[in-house]
Write an enzyme that holds these catalytic residues in place. Structure first.
Site, mmCIF file in Angstrom:
data_model
loop_
_atom_site.group_PDB
_atom_site.id
_atom_site.type_symbol
_atom_site.label_atom_id
_atom_site.label_comp_id
_atom_site.label_asym_id
_atom_site.label_seq_id
_atom_site.Cartn_x
_atom_site.Cartn_y
_atom_site.Cartn_z
ATOM 1 N N PHE A 180 0.712 -1.095 0.002
ATOM 2 C CA PHE A 180 0.050 0.047 0.086
ATOM 3 C C PHE A 180 0.876 1.097 -0.176
ATOM 4 O O PHE A 180 1.877 1.217 0.567
ATOM 5 C CB PHE A 180 -0.797 -0.058 1.127
ATOM 6 C CG PHE A 180 -1.800 1.005 1.152
ATOM 7 C CD1 PHE A 180 -2.896 1.077 0.184
ATOM 8 C CD2 PHE A 180 -1.791 2.230 1.900
ATOM 9 C CE1 PHE A 180 -4.045 2.058 -0.024
ATOM 10 C CE2 PHE A 180 -2.850 3.086 1.828
ATOM 11 C CZ PHE A 180 -3.720 3.273 0.910
ATOM 12 N N ASP B 236 2.658 -5.258 8.410
ATOM 13 C CA ASP B 236 1.491 -4.311 8.346
ATOM 14 C C ASP B 236 0.271 -5.408 8.089
ATOM 15 O O ASP B 236 0.260 -6.188 7.157
ATOM 16 C CB ASP B 236 1.714 -3.651 7.087
ATOM 17 C CG ASP B 236 0.251 -2.551 7.148
ATOM 18 O OD1 ASP B 236 -0.850 -2.930 7.411
ATOM 19 O OD2 ASP B 236 0.433 -1.578 6.280
ATOM 20 N N TYR C 275 -10.008 0.774 11.076
ATOM 21 C CA TYR C 275 -11.330 0.991 10.263
ATOM 22 C C TYR C 275 -11.419 0.151 9.123
ATOM 23 O O TYR C 275 -12.602 0.336 8.748
ATOM 24 C CB TYR C 275 -11.382 2.524 9.988
ATOM 25 C CG TYR C 275 -10.276 2.860 8.861
ATOM 26 C CD1 TYR C 275 -10.408 2.497 7.550
ATOM 27 C CD2 TYR C 275 -9.050 3.752 9.300
ATOM 28 C CE1 TYR C 275 -9.324 2.906 6.617
ATOM 29 C CE2 TYR C 275 -8.159 3.870 8.392
ATOM 30 C CZ TYR C 275 -8.460 3.649 7.096
ATOM 31 O OH TYR C 275 -7.354 4.183 6.016
ATOM 32 N N LYS C 276 -11.015 -0.727 9.303
ATOM 33 C CA LYS C 276 -11.219 -1.878 8.348
ATOM 34 C C LYS C 276 -12.074 -3.101 8.968
ATOM 35 O O LYS C 276 -13.171 -2.979 9.230
ATOM 36 C CB LYS C 276 -10.085 -2.547 7.634
ATOM 37 C CG LYS C 276 -9.255 -1.279 6.618
ATOM 38 C CD LYS C 276 -8.121 -1.857 6.049
ATOM 39 C CE LYS C 276 -7.358 -0.756 5.403
ATOM 40 N NZ LYS C 276 -8.026 -0.016 4.321
ATOM 41 N N ARG D 126 -12.610 -5.608 -6.842
ATOM 42 C CA ARG D 126 -12.372 -5.923 -5.344
ATOM 43 C C ARG D 126 -13.301 -6.090 -4.606
ATOM 44 O O ARG D 126 -14.367 -5.079 -4.777
ATOM 45 C CB ARG D 126 -11.116 -4.919 -4.989
ATOM 46 C CG ARG D 126 -10.549 -5.412 -3.593
ATOM 47 C CD ARG D 126 -9.476 -4.575 -2.924
ATOM 48 N NE ARG D 126 -10.248 -3.483 -2.290
ATOM 49 C CZ ARG D 126 -9.742 -2.646 -1.246
ATOM 50 N NH1 ARG D 126 -8.599 -2.864 -1.172
ATOM 51 N NH2 ARG D 126 -10.604 -1.722 -0.612
#
Lengths: 426, 426
Positions: free
Chosen positions: A130, A199, A224-225, A385
């Protein structure tokens, strides 16, 4: 044989985690397959926020730092979630953002590696990591005189050498959903004396993680995921007891001090993970996040991560099977690994001849919220996705999502899809 | 002549900012004089949080990044508050914490100063600066090979020399309420080629600030004190256009990238203050903070900072006069400067013979919420600290607060005050 809608309904009815869905406030008439970008809202969050604002803050004011336990909320939430990462009590805190926590741990890792001397001059990571990971790594490398080396996933194992200081890997890739072998890569890195930073943004709460079992050095991840903490929720940071006290991290704010309320002029880092705290904790964000973590406490009673992982794999297996059967002939190619031990909790497809973005837009217009990730014109293609959060996504939803995808592709309506310009906050 | 309770009531009745108090949800039966630690709760905040959680997040999910404007909330709030700091549109963002923003700007300042060569080897600040400022400065100095020099306030002007890289000053001291001459000190520093960083935590929203008028280089400040953004609210960061693009700051997260949603592998800092953003913005905290800033927009209609400052000085003048008259003989000595141009929006007293902490505790037990700050056994004494937020503190409250203080001192009940162990989150 293609599963039918009826099959899917029966699986939902028998599914042990089914009660967890009722803990979420989801919009009617939509199928949400983007919980790996922004998790859904726990029903408890609204009342919790009202209580924090209207009682703890408004009525009790500063007294809430102690009485309501604001002051150690980062640690209490860390302890609550630690078992889901294979971390122990006192090893995890929620604070700041993933980017900032990554800066802290990479800086600490660089300081640790420097003790081995200047020969360790490289930081290895994945080219398709990312972007914020790459940017932070670039900055830390510049500060510490390290070379940032970007690799394809299959190159990593062979690139670990005595010149490598740090390897920074994202456990589950945000684009493809491919999952690394955390234990194997960490062992290979350690065999070369390399510090291992993980990560966990796209894997925490979604797949089994055992930081101690894998013997990782540092880890960070997102609130927040899959943790459903709310937009921009505080992130987490973990360090193995072996490395946590070896050096201070540079964001030396007062909450990371050994005695933050003594107000001494010199900095002395706290023992343990508390030294990874920095400024005053964001109480509203942490309070909302707690409601997300409470859902995991409920999930623990229904089978815990073993049940979540089983459901996640069943959902993604089903989605893959249905898309390949019912959407055949429309140029979709699976990008996510088929092998269970290489797959996170999401499924991605590339599309021959382009149009991935338009197809996702057309799906969103039909109420199926997936996501689009642009390729780089080279190795990495445009992809559709779809994230499958086992806490709240059901099998019948998978069936309907694929049916909508089939209709979008067969009707050709995606060629007229309206493009919403929206940022991609993964 | 000592003002009477009736005088105070009449002043409240005539006071142009009086309607603003109705915008706050304050507890009944208490007088809150600690808004310089944690600001009070705007009434609008509860409904705003409910809307963010129950509609924007829960129902609209990821679409809110664009539709609800989450993605540029740091900039929009910055633009909303910029005029109160003498900053211009596009120059201010709310993000992260004061500690982290200070790390960013001190790192940038160190990079800028390094362009002048290694002779600039010192960072000057006040010994009695808030500890997190000292800790962050210590860390930045260690990274950049600078010497951290701690001074008493009256030594600063004379210490500015050609070996000084950076001077970091907090505009209003958190203990004493003493206010620096921002314009004069900045000019003196600039005459020596020194980069000037201002911490506005105890002055933003409380006293007139003109960053462009003072020609400051960098500024940071707090969202949870006078701005009433809630516990641990996001902080702000500002950089003068002259310096903002001279270098990148090291917390190079994706939201500070020139094209954050292009997902390019290399970091390119955004132009302007956006490069001081880092990770995904904390939407719940920013949304609450907006309600605090909205109160300032309302204050603008009632006379703005001129009216706020006039009321603040009138409140603190009244408090000083009443304490010195009605509490005479109890060993209280004013620590805060009497001169208006040297005073923030708080008043502190030292007490001969000790007992400052116990007196504050006894006052809190009577519903008057002030604060205690421990001395260092040397130059800095234990103090009783009282903050006067002109948005919601009234003259009658000042009268009652002093009357309670008088009773606490005369009764001697403070000698039996129960000590609440609570952290001092300034």
């Amino acid at each position: 044989m293609t599963p039918t809608l009826q099959d899917c309904r029966e699986r939902d009815a028998l599914e042990p985690l089914r009660p967890l869905r009722d803990l979420f406030a989801l919009p009617e008439g939509r199928i949400y397959l983007d919980g790996n970008s922004l998790g859904a809202t726990p029903k408890a969050t609204a009342a919790r926020m009202a209580d924090v604002v209207q009682r703890e803050w408004s009525q009790e004011l500063i007294a809430s730092w102690n009485q309501a336990g604001w002051v150690d909320l980062p640690q209490r939430l860390g302890n609550q979630f630690a078992p889901w990462l294979g971390a122990r009590q006192g090893e995890l805190v929620f604070t700041d953002t993933t980017s900032i926590n990554l800066f802290k741990v990479l800086s600490a890792a660089a300081r640790i590696a420097a003790e081995d001397g200047p020969a360790r001059r490289k930081l290895l990571t994945e080219r398709s990591n990312f972007p914020t990971d790459l940017y932070i790594a670039e900055s830390v490398c510049a500060q510490h005189g390290l070379e940032l080396v970007l690799l394809e996933p299959e190159q990593i194992l062979g690139a670990l050498d005595d010149e490598t200081a740090i390897v920074l890997l994202t456990h589950v890739n945000y684009r493809t959903g491919a999952m690394h072998d955390m234990e194997g890569l960490t062992a290979a890195a350690h065999a070369r004396g390399i510090v291992c930073v993980w990560d966990l943004c796209h894997s925490a709460g979604a797949v089994p993680i055992d930081l101690h079992g894998a013997d990782a050095d540092f880890a960070v991840g997102c609130g927040y995921k899959y943790l459903n903490g709310g937009p921009g929720a505080p992130a987490f940071v973990w360090a193995h007891p072996r490395v946590v006290n070896r050096c201070a991290q540079p964001l030396a704010g007062w909450f990371g001090h050994a005695a933050p309320f003594r107000f001494t002029p010199g900095y002395a880092p706290a023992e343990g993970i508390d030294r990874y705290l920095c400024g005053t904790p964001p109480i509203l964000g942490l309070s909302a996040l707690q409601c997300g973590l409470d859902v995991f406490s409920a999930a623990e009673l229904l089978g815990g991560m073993a049940a979540l992982r089983a459901k996640s794999l069943a959902l993604t297996d089903l989605f893959i099977a249905l898309v390949e059967q019912r959407c055949a002939g429309h140029g979709l190619t699976l990008v996510t690994p088929r092998a269970h031990d290489r797959r996170g909790s999401q499924v991605c497809f590339a599309r021959d001849g382009g149009g991935a973005c338009a197809v996702v837009q057309a799906l969103i217009a039909r109420g199926v919220i997936g996501d689009f990730r642009e390729g780089d014109g080279g190795l990495h293609q445009d992809i559709l996705r779809f994230g499958f959060t086992p806490l709240y996504v059901g099998f019948e939803e998978v069936w309907h999502a694929v049916e909508q995808l089939r209709q979008v592709l067969e009707s050709g309506e995606w060629r007229e899809a309206r493009f919403h310009q929206r940022p991609k906050v993964t």
